[in-house]
Design an enzyme around this catalytic site. Structure first.
Site, PDB file in Angstrom:
ATOM      1  N   CYS A  95     -37.304 -24.594  27.932  1.00  0.00           N
ATOM      2  CA  CYS A  95     -37.485 -23.741  26.750  1.00  0.00           C
ATOM      3  C   CYS A  95     -37.830 -24.601  25.536  1.00  0.00           C
ATOM      4  O   CYS A  95     -37.451 -25.770  25.466  1.00  0.00           O
ATOM      5  CB  CYS A  95     -36.213 -22.953  26.430  1.00  0.00           C
ATOM      6  SG  CYS A  95     -35.535 -21.974  27.774  1.00  0.00           S
ATOM      7  N   ASP A  96     -38.494 -23.974  24.576  1.00  0.00           N
ATOM      8  CA  ASP A  96     -38.714 -24.631  23.293  1.00  0.00           C
ATOM      9  C   ASP A  96     -38.808 -23.563  22.218  1.00  0.00           C
ATOM     10  O   ASP A  96     -39.524 -22.570  22.387  1.00  0.00           O
ATOM     11  CB  ASP A  96     -39.996 -25.459  23.300  1.00  0.00           C
ATOM     12  CG  ASP A  96     -40.083 -26.342  22.061  1.00  0.00           C
ATOM     13  OD1 ASP A  96     -39.478 -27.433  22.067  1.00  0.00           O
ATOM     14  OD2 ASP A  96     -40.731 -25.926  21.091  1.00  0.00           O
ATOM     15  N   SER A  97     -38.077 -23.764  21.131  1.00  0.00           N
ATOM     16  CA  SER A  97     -38.031 -22.773  20.061  1.00  0.00           C
ATOM     17  C   SER A  97     -38.518 -23.360  18.743  1.00  0.00           C
ATOM     18  O   SER A  97     -38.229 -24.515  18.418  1.00  0.00           O
ATOM     19  CB  SER A  97     -36.604 -22.255  19.870  1.00  0.00           C
ATOM     20  OG  SER A  97     -36.118 -21.617  21.033  1.00  0.00           O
ATOM     21  N   GLY A 109     -40.755 -20.497  23.724  1.00  0.00           N
ATOM     22  CA  GLY A 109     -41.542 -20.629  24.936  1.00  0.00           C
ATOM     23  C   GLY A 109     -40.622 -20.853  26.118  1.00  0.00           C
ATOM     24  O   GLY A 109     -39.592 -21.525  26.000  1.00  0.00           O
TER      25      GLY A 109
END
Length: 222
Positions: free
Chosen positions: A89-91, A126
């Site tokens: 994940c990436d925020s 993501g």
């Protein structure tokens, strides 16, 4: 039955999964996030940036597992791991036409909050899920969740106290929903779990595309 491997050191993401009945193995990737974002260039769409970063993290860990490198000291017993799904994940927060990650310093955090107070922004996360079985990647699915965040207007005293805790320095967008920062979020429109760091509805959808049922993952906590 696949095990869930979280390609992130985020305690908040781990807490969301545990509360939802999944006890993940944890393996942090070794990707250079800044280099990847720089390669994408200034013309990349915000949702593309977070999705590509999530893919890079998940693929790094998946390749390690496929290569049999699963001796992860202190990060869970991965010995004999033959069937797993890796989720990366990436925020980032998209506000005022700017994509923001972790502020890292008190000064930057203060500057961001000065621009965020009383405004709205989109928290983009993501996600990438990769299924690895018997040393082979057998499937991959990715996507992005978007949640609109309405920021409150904390007093100078409260903002100073919040910054002094250090909490907002190392989180995307310089705020948390599930911690002290929750006091300063008036409301959200979308998925609260994605604001915390991992969107359960989207992950469920991605895993379904890989033929993995969420309820199958619950058995590892029983």
């Amino acid at each position: 039955m696949a095990r869930f491997v979280l390609a992130s050191a985020s305690p908040a993401r781990r807490a969301v999964l545990r509360a939802a009945g999944v006890e993940p193995l944890v393996r942090v990737s070794g990707v250079d996030e800044e280099a990847i974002a720089e390669d994408l260039g200034p013309g990349a769409y915000p949702d593309e940036v977070v999705t590509v970063l999530a893919q890079a993290k998940a693929r790094w860990v998946a390749e390690e597992i496929a290569g049999g490198r699963t001796e992860w000291a202190g990060e869970g017993n991965a010995a004999g791991l033959t069937d797993c799904v890796v989720v990366g994940c990436d925020s980032m927060l998209f506000i005022g036409g700017e994509l923001q990650g972790k502020p890292l310093t008190t000064d930057v955090t203060r500057q961001r909050w000065a621009r965020m107070m009383g405004r709205t922004g989109d928290l983009l996360t993501g996600h990438c899920a990769i299924h690895v079985r018997d040393g082979v990647v057998v499937g991959e699915a990715s996507g992005c969740s978007t949640t609109t965040v309405h920021f409150g207007d904390p007093s100078d005293e409260d903002l100073d106290a919040y910054l002094a805790t250090g909490e907002p320095l190392n989180v995307a967008g310089a705020f948390t929903l599930d911690g002290l920062g929750g006091w300063f979020i008036d409301r959200i429109e979308g998925d609260p779990s994605s604001v915390i760091g991992i969107g359960l509805p989207l992950v469920r959808s991605l895993l379904a595309r890989l033929g993995i049922s969420i309820s199958d993952l619950w058995s590892h906590t029983r």
